[in-house]
Scaffold this active site. Structure first.
Site, PDB file in Angstrom:
ATOM      1  N   LYS A 119       7.898  -8.871   3.697  1.00  0.00           N
ATOM      2  CA  LYS A 119       6.854  -9.443   2.842  1.00  0.00           C
ATOM      3  C   LYS A 119       6.276 -10.799   3.241  1.00  0.00           C
ATOM      4  O   LYS A 119       5.515 -11.080   3.853  1.00  0.00           O
ATOM      5  CB  LYS A 119       6.895  -9.250   1.569  1.00  0.00           C
ATOM      6  CG  LYS A 119       6.929  -7.851   1.127  1.00  0.00           C
ATOM      7  CD  LYS A 119       6.777  -8.037  -0.407  1.00  0.00           C
ATOM      8  CE  LYS A 119       6.864  -6.360  -1.024  1.00  0.00           C
ATOM      9  NZ  LYS A 119       6.664  -6.504  -2.627  1.00  0.00           N
ATOM     10  N   ASP A 166       1.360  -7.369  -4.046  1.00  0.00           N
ATOM     11  CA  ASP A 166       2.400  -6.266  -4.389  1.00  0.00           C
ATOM     12  C   ASP A 166       1.900  -4.916  -4.875  1.00  0.00           C
ATOM     13  O   ASP A 166       0.799  -5.366  -5.527  1.00  0.00           O
ATOM     14  CB  ASP A 166       3.472  -6.822  -5.373  1.00  0.00           C
ATOM     15  CG  ASP A 166       4.559  -5.933  -5.676  1.00  0.00           C
ATOM     16  OD1 ASP A 166       4.843  -5.517  -4.614  1.00  0.00           O
ATOM     17  OD2 ASP A 166       4.926  -6.082  -6.906  1.00  0.00           O
ATOM     18  N   GLY A 184       7.227  -1.753  -1.434  1.00  0.00           N
ATOM     19  CA  GLY A 184       8.364  -1.158  -0.851  1.00  0.00           C
ATOM     20  C   GLY A 184       8.339   0.372  -1.230  1.00  0.00           C
ATOM     21  O   GLY A 184       9.227   1.005  -0.692  1.00  0.00           O
TER      22      GLY A 184
END
Lengths: 369, 1145
Positions: free
Chosen positions: B807, B414, B689
């Site tokens: 994801k 991430d 994101g």
């Protein structure tokens, strides 16, 4: 400021998780910085490389080859004489005995074999009997014994272990000693005579004690009834093994070698590892330093042929062997030592070559960073 | 707030599409509704007892045994044990029964203890007192006696005993604050609202007069989802219906904060509470090593069965001759004779199975479990991975995957909070193209004297000033930040006023805090929310009050949030902030071009940008909006969907105000870590994101992309120009051309001189790629393959604009590709949970976005940089350790059992065991178990520092290289070779020779014959020594513990044997080992042959090792050799490289 606010948060989290754990719990969460916990214990870090192994190979080679030669020479110096008296051949003196064998015959069958020794046996001579194709290591056979009975236990004498089946009872009497091993005890009698050049036979004197393990004879095997010298009384309620000609208390006249502590019996009870085996029968002791134990010349072996082996294609042999510090004749160890020593030496040379050729390359460059 | 919708997605993904569950009706205070409204149907609900324990006192033994024997290995050993009990087998049942009993007992005790603890905890919870209102009085009740419909009073800092609907609170505005730390780990305070029409029922008596029913859905596990309706019967007949949402629902396990007391009604109790429904264990992950181990087990099972079959067949062939089957000296019993030949053959087969069953030892499972369990402590203890700031070290949630850390091929990370600090700071804002930069801040604190602001552009005109202030007000109003005015509060907080840290801003989104704080530095201070009025302090220190009318919460699909406020002058404003992509299409006027340019510029810099827009509403428009919203909120069915539709209608025709840029700094050593992972041969993918430009900038900063990386873009922008099909083929051609020309081996790939590619893909394109194509099967599904092919040749991939579900999809896609690579996912937020659960190894970062990722992960660390040590050092060690453990275990049992197999050929296939029972039992338990266990805990073939410094070493163990079939076959053959050496060495020593003891031991000087037990003991002695010394040869790291254990276990063997043979054991019915060992040791040839055979057995392995090291060294071996030669030089190089890397960083 930030740090303190974080620790406040942490404390709160702990409270919600497990009440009662105060701020002290936070500090204990930090691991101790011990060498063990950090995996940094001091350590010796050897690496097997051609360089380090080389000397070991040469040393092994240099040690093993002399040992091997020594063993081999010793082994080949040990005199050993072996004679087969099974009597499968028509020409064999024991042919008749082997053919006409029956368990019920009352008169023992005897046969005489003649042989000559080319070289005299100087020191003590050990006399063995050898059996082939006899599976003393068969599982059914190995377990068919009762060690507590053999240890003189009265209860086991009356009620032998189930393992002894089908050699457990005979005509409702417990068999002593029970089991297949005891039942099949080797019962040929071997006598050795020296035949003078002038034709007179002299019997070679045998020692029949001291052939079993000391611990077996004195600890593991005991006659029932303790120190009671009357063995016949001790075995009164028992039957003799089916295939035996005489009961256990008549194995020998010497009370120190009778009953369960008869050494021939003890030797037999130690089951052999392989189907072809030898067992120590008698010891011929050296009389004095002047004459050899067994001088060169002709001998006769008189066999009382009681033990049938023909049915399972077995063989019976008599072996005379001298011994050395390494035991009886055994060329295997010597040869093995010489072979392994040479291989190590050879590998040492190969590694030396490799080390010389590739070792430098490894140690210098060629390492990607 | 943004998390909740994300979680919704996750739960939907994890639990499957949820279906509408039928509703239940709750009668508050068990009062029947007035007649005529609805039939009173008393429903039965479970009581409030929580049962987390698995067993009761009565069913513990059967249930636990059943559970344990469901494991295939335990079941196998049980079968062997039963076979031993039933039929006449060569070894006594104790040989396998004892270890099995031991394992089962230890496990049962452990599980029983854990369950006892659970029982105690359950009892504590179930019996803790709660306050229930009955007939207007407060009554104490045990928690477990609580029933649905009871009105509960909860005081501050108490935990809610069940799921409750909030009726009233001690606060006037009907709100209460709650932390859900024990539910999802978020320690921030969340606000919950009482039902508007009941918030006046403040005291116990008042509440008791309340007459209402609640209709709500049946319990479901989603923590953030709840729909219901309350019908309040006042004096009139017509009940008032009010919607209930998750903001009214207090969850069991959460704690009341900052509120004196509340009254609430129980709707879900006991095992139906959302917490209990969420109480489920994660699915079991299995490591690659475990899979190899199971494959080996099957091979060995086949070997075992074929051994038994061969021996059975040979046995019957051999004993076809009756004189062999039953010679006169060895008769069978009558019952044996009468048994049918097939039954005999079958029991013989089973007996052989039992004889050889040690080839698959019970102790292997125990040792592997112990190794994993104990080994994981080294991660916990690691000082380097301890974070001083958080005061926390790493967490190990499962120890099953330790070795998988050494096998990682793909790292999915991430961005926010993982690569970056998630420590947001407002860097600038841009109003109509004018850029404002707040003063520099240090560590969240404003530097002294930094009250004003810098203006880069010249000051705007009057009109500009108005817009500027509107922009600032918008940012001050459009958020869900709370203000905490006390000493210690949780969550993200900053002092508003410098010096007196009495107030903090709290929000679940750090961006918002950064924005509100930034506004504070720019002169507009948000003070509080009071009586639905937001109070802000403007530049002139004047108080402005806005009535907060509606909040349109943030969600990750809309990517924006709005508020509707009424100013003191009576004007209605709608302020909206959100991602540029979600704002620009809805903007009708404003300086779009300038703002867009600035936003793109900032995004390239790696800043997180938000756009701010507003619109004025007339009163009519506002009324219309309210109607829309309320009808959506009241809906029981598909409320979310209806809300989203309503939001879509409301949020449009904006006037653009400006944009903000928030900086999120890279984590310490993030770039260094990524570089190391690259060098270690791992592919690093960033899944975020965020928008493409921001993410790409972070990627450059973290050296995921280098300057010479050729970036391939697979984005919506490009697919708009060309069809997806063409783009994909273009890219794959580019990549493959380069791949074809690249003939060098994989190792030089890291030298950096060859072109490497980086791929950027966005969420929309990804879903297009993954979508099964409609155009038939011609190229359907091919996209996936082409995409994977491109990815395979890219050193780094950046996926931006990813939804949490995507994801996980990406991870799944890579997992399922044909090489089946091992994947690792690392993230800190709830939006990473799905990929953490999906990947082979999931790592959570204990960051600011709560603990959910850490709780769902397999391992949790505090900083991204710790991943380096985790993988390169711990993973590497665990892998080589367990690989050796597995191989060695099979090896030593081949050595152990194969002589037994060979012996059958010489004992008439009679299943005669070669070794004594004690040796058979203890071989795996005590003679050879500890050295390998300690090896598998302590071994370090290379030093920690070198592993950290040289990530390429990780490639040496990639692809499960130490557990591949050739290695396995090598070990097996080594085992067979050794077994043959032991057996035939002893065989030639015994065969037809007078192998005797020297007999000096006990008074007589005679030669004593050896029997079969001596033969077995000789083989066993050689075996134990060889197997232990083999491990000694493999040990590269000899601490005192290793010395102690290796030499100690050999010594133990000798002492045990002396003892075992030294006494007539009264409890044994056989004395076959009596003095066997001593007699053997008193024989010269036995010593000589033991030494010889040990050396011969070890020789081939030593030669193989030395030759491989000299001729085909692996990188690992070169490093080892090099280290030996150049220790001194190395250290200087090390220091130099350290300094250079730190300088360049």
């Amino acid at each position: 400021m930030m740090a303190s606010s974080y620790s406040a948060k942490e404390e709160d989290g702990l409270h919600s998780g497990s009440a009662g754990l105060g701020g002290a719990a936070i500090r204990t969460r930090k691991p101790d910085n011990t060498a063990f916990k950090q995996q940094r214990l001091p350590a010796w870090q050897p690496i097997l490389t051609a360089g380090t192994v080389l000397p070991a190979f040469f040393i092994i080679g240099l040690i093993f080859i002399p040992i091997g030669i020594g063993l081999y020479v010793t082994s080949s110096n040990i005199k050993e004489f072996e004679i087969d008296y099974t009597g499968t051949d028509m020409s064999s003196p024991c042919f008749n005995c082997s053919q006409s064998f029956s368990w019920n015959s009352t008169t023992p069958c005897r046969c005489v074999l003649f042989f000559s020794l080319d070289q005299p046996f100087e020191s003590n001579v050990f006399m063995y009997y050898g059996l082939s194709n006899f599976y003393q290591n068969h599982r059914r056979y190995v377990k068919s014994r009762d060690d507590s009975q053999l240890n003189g236990d009265e209860r086991s004498l009356k009620e032998p272990s189930k393992e002894c089946e089908p050699y457990r009872t005979n005509e409702n009497k417990p068999i002593a000693p029970c089991g297949a091993i005891a039942n099949s005890m080797f019962n040929d009698t071997l006598d050795l005579f020296y035949i003078d050049p002038n034709g007179t036979k002299t019997q070679i004197p045998f020692m029949k004690k001291g052939i079993a393990w000391w611990t077996d004879k004195h600890v593991k095997f005991r006659n029932p009834g303790g120190s009671n010298p009357n063995l016949t009384a001790a075995f009164i309620e028992t039957a003799k093994p089916v295939n035996w000609r005489k009961p256990v208390y008549e194995l020998d006249t010497d009370p120190e070698n009778n009953g369960f502590i008869n050494e021939d019996f003890i030797v037999w009870m130690r089951t052999a590892a392989l189907p072809t085996f030898r067992k120590l029968y008698r010891i011929i002791q050296k009389k004095n330093n002047m004459t050899p134990t067994l001088p060169r010349g002709n001998y006769s072996l008189e066999v009382t042929y009681n033990y049938p082996v023909r049915s399972f294609e077995g063989r019976k042999r008599m072996i005379l062997s001298a011994i050395s510090w390494m035991g009886g004749k055994n060329p295997f160890l010597g040869i093995a030592y010489i072979t392994v020593g040479s291989i190590c030496f050879f590998l040492g040379v190969v590694l030396l070559f490799i080390h010389h050729k590739y070792g430098n390359r490894n140690n210098s460059s060629d390492i990607p960073n | 707030m943004d998390l909740s919708s994300i979680r919704k997605l996750i739960t939907r993904y994890c639990t499957g599409e949820e279906s509408w569950v039928d509703s239940r009706t709750v009668y508050i205070g068990h009062k029947e509704p007035p007649p005529g409204t609805e039939a009173y149907i008393p429903q039965r609900f479970p009581d409030n007892r929580i049962v987390s324990s698995k067993y009761t006192f009565w069913n513990f033994i059967p249930k636990n045994l059943f559970e344990q024997f469901r494991r295939i290995a335990n079941f196998y050993f049980l079968i062997i044990f039963l076979v031993q009990l039933i039929i006449d087998t060569p070894t006594s049942p104790t040989t396998s029964g004892l270890p099995l009993f031991f394992v089962i007992t230890v496990t049962a005790i452990k599980q029983g203890y854990e369950d006892w603890i659970r029982h105690k905890a359950d009892n504590a919870i179930n019996q803790c007192p709660v306050h229930v209102i009955q007939h207007g009085k407060v009554v104490r009740k045990q928690s477990q006696k609580l029933r649905v419909g009871d009105i509960v009073q909860v005081k501050e800092n108490e935990t809610f005993p069940c799921d409750l609907i909030l009726l009233s609170t001690s606060r006037e505005d009907g709100t209460c604050f709650v932390t859900t730390a024990s539910l999802d780990g978020e320690s921030s305070h969340k606000t919950y609202y009482a039902v508007q029409d009941t918030k006046a029922f403040n005291t116990a008596e008042e509440v008791d007069t309340l007459h209402a029913t609640i209709e709500c859905e049946q319990p479901q596990p989603d923590l953030y989802k709840f729909v219901g309706r309350i019908n309040i019967y006042l004096d009139r007949d017509e009940p008032i219906a009010r919607p209930l949402g998750s903001e009214n629902l207090l969850l069991r396990g959460a704690t009341l904060k900052n509120t004196e007391y509340i009254h609430a009604v129980a709707i879900y109790t006991g095992m139906e509470t959302k917490m209990a429904l969420n109480y489920q264990s994660k699915s079991q992950k299995r490591s690659a090593v475990e899979k190899s181990m199971n494959a080996y087990l099957i091979v060995y099972l086949c070997i075992l069965i074929s051994k038994a079959l061969i021996n059975t067949v040979l046995k019957y062939a051999w004993q076809a001759n009756p004189n062999r089957d039953e010679p006169w000296y060895n008769q069978k019993t009558e019952t044996e004779r009468q048994r049918h030949v097939l039954i005999r053959a079958f029991t013989d087969f089973l007996a052989f199975m039992v004889l050889f069953n040690y080839i698959i030892p019970v102790s292997m499972y125990v040792t592997v479990e112990m190794q994993k369990f104990l080994g994981s402590y080294f991660i916990l203890w690691d000082d380097d991975m301890f974070d001083e700031e958080l005061g926390e070290g790493p967490l190990v949630n499962t120890s099953d995957l330790n070795e998988e850390l050494g096998q990682v091929e793909y790292v999915f990370t991430d961005k926010t909070g993982t690569l970056t600090e998630n420590n947001m700071e407002l860097r600038e804002c841009c109003v109509d193209g004018h850029v404002y930069v707040p003063h520099a801040v240090c560590n969240g604190q404003i530097l002294p004297g930094a009250a004003g602001m810098d203006m880069i552009d010249s000051s705007p005109g009057v009109d500009g000033k108005e817009r500027e202030e509107l922009f600032f007000r918008a940012l001050c109003l459009c958020h869900t930040v709370q203000v905490k005015e006390e000493e210690t509060v949780d969550g993200i907080k900053r002092g508003i006023h410098q010096g007196k840290s009495t107030s903090f801003y709290i929000s679940s989104s750090p961006d918002e805090v950064a924005l509100v704080e930034g506004m504070n530095r720019l002169g507009f201070t948000y003070l509080r929310l009071k009586d639905s009025h937001m109070e802000i302090l403007n530049r002139e220190d004047e108080m402005e009050r806005f009535e907060l009318l509606e909040v349109l919460n943030f969600d990750s699909v809309r990517r924006r949030m709005s508020v509707i406020v009424r100013s003191s002058s009576g004007e209605y404003y709608l302020f909206c902030k959100g991602a540029d992509s979600s704002i620009f299409p809805r903007v009708v006027s404003g300086k779009v071009e300038q703002v867009r340019a600035r936003v793109e510029h900032n995004a390239v810099e790696g800043l997180r940008t938000l756009c701010v827009a507003y619109k004025k509403l007339t009163h009519e428009e506002y009324e219309e909006t309210c109607r829309l919203l309320n009808s959506a909120k009241l809906a029981l069915h598909e409320r979310d969907k209806k809300l989203a539709e309503a939001y879509d209608v409301i949020e449009k025709d904006f006037i653009l105000l400006g944009a903000t840029a928030v900086e999120d700094r890279l984590q310490d050593k993030a770039a260094d870590t990524i570089e190391s992972l690259h060098k270690a041969g791992m592919k690093v993918w960033v899944l975020t994101g965020d928008k493409m430009e921001t993410a790409a900038a972070t990627c450059y900063a973290s050296r995921l992309f280098h300057r010479n990386t050729q970036i391939l873009e697979l984005t919506t922008k490009r697919t708009e120009e060309q069809s997806l099909h063409d783009v994909l083929f273009d890219l794959s051609r580019t990549v493959l051309r380069q791949h074809g020309s690249m003939t060098r081996d994989t190792f030089s790939g890291l030298s950096g001189d060859c072109q490497d590619y980086g791929l950027i893909i966005d969420g929309a394109t990804l879903s297009a790629v993954l979508k099964p194509t409609q155009e038939g099967t011609s190229n359907g599904g091919n996209y996936k393959e082409i995409f994977l092919e491109i990815c395979r040749n890219c050193s780094a991939v950046l996926c931006c604009r990813m939804a949490p579900l995507q994801k996980a999809q990406i991870v799944k896609l890579i997992k399922a590709s044909k090489e089946h690579p091992i994947t690792l996912a690392i993230g800190d937020g709830a939006n990473d949970v799905s990929m953490i659960l999906e990947a082979h190894v999931g790592i959570g970062i204990m960051g600011k976005e709560g603990r959910q990722a850490a709780r769902n992960s397999d391992y949790a660390i505090t900083k991204f940089k710790h991943l380096k040590k985790m993988l390169l050092v711990h993973g590497h060690y665990y892998y080589i350790r367990i690989a050796e453990l597995v191989q060695y275990f099979f090896y030593k049992n081949v050595c152990f059992i194969f002589p037994q197999f060979l012996y059958q050929f010489f004992c008439g296939f009679s299943q005669q065991p070669l070794y004594d029972t004690a040796y058979l039992t203890l071989y795996n338990i005590s003679f050879t178990s500890l050295p390998i266990l300690l090896y598998s805990l302590m071994e370090q073939h290379i030093n920690i520092d070198i592993l950290k410094r040289d990530p390429t070493l990780y490639r040496d163990i990639a692809k499960n290289s130490l557990l591949r079939w050739p290695t396995f076959i090598y070990w097996t053959f080594l085992g067979i070779f050794d077994a043959v050496v032991f057996f035939f060495g002893a065989f030639f020593l015994f065969d037809n020779t007078t192998f005797t003891s020297n007999g000096q031991l006990m008074a007589t000087n005679t030669q004593m014959m050896f029997g079969n037990w001596t033969f077995g003991t000789l083989v066993f002695t050689i075996l134990v020594f060889t197997v232990t010394l083999k491990l000694a040869l493999d040990t590269h790291y000899w601490t005192w513990i290793n010395h102690f254990v290796i030499w100690g276990s050999l010594l133990f063997y000798v002492i045990f044997s002396l003892l075992w043979g030294g006494i007539i054991w009264p409890f044994l019915n056989y004395q076959r080992m009596y003095y066997v060992f001593m007699q053997m040791l008193s024989s010269g040839p036995a010593w000589l042959s033991i030494i010889l055979l040990i050396i011969v057995s070890l020789l081939p392995d030593v030669v193989k090792k030395v030759l491989c090291r000299a001729l085909w060294p692996t990188t690992t071996e070169r490093i080892q050799t090099k280290r030996q030669c150049l220790t001194a030089e190395q250290s200087t190089i090390f220091m130099l490289s350290q300094t250079s890397s730190s300088v360049s960083f």
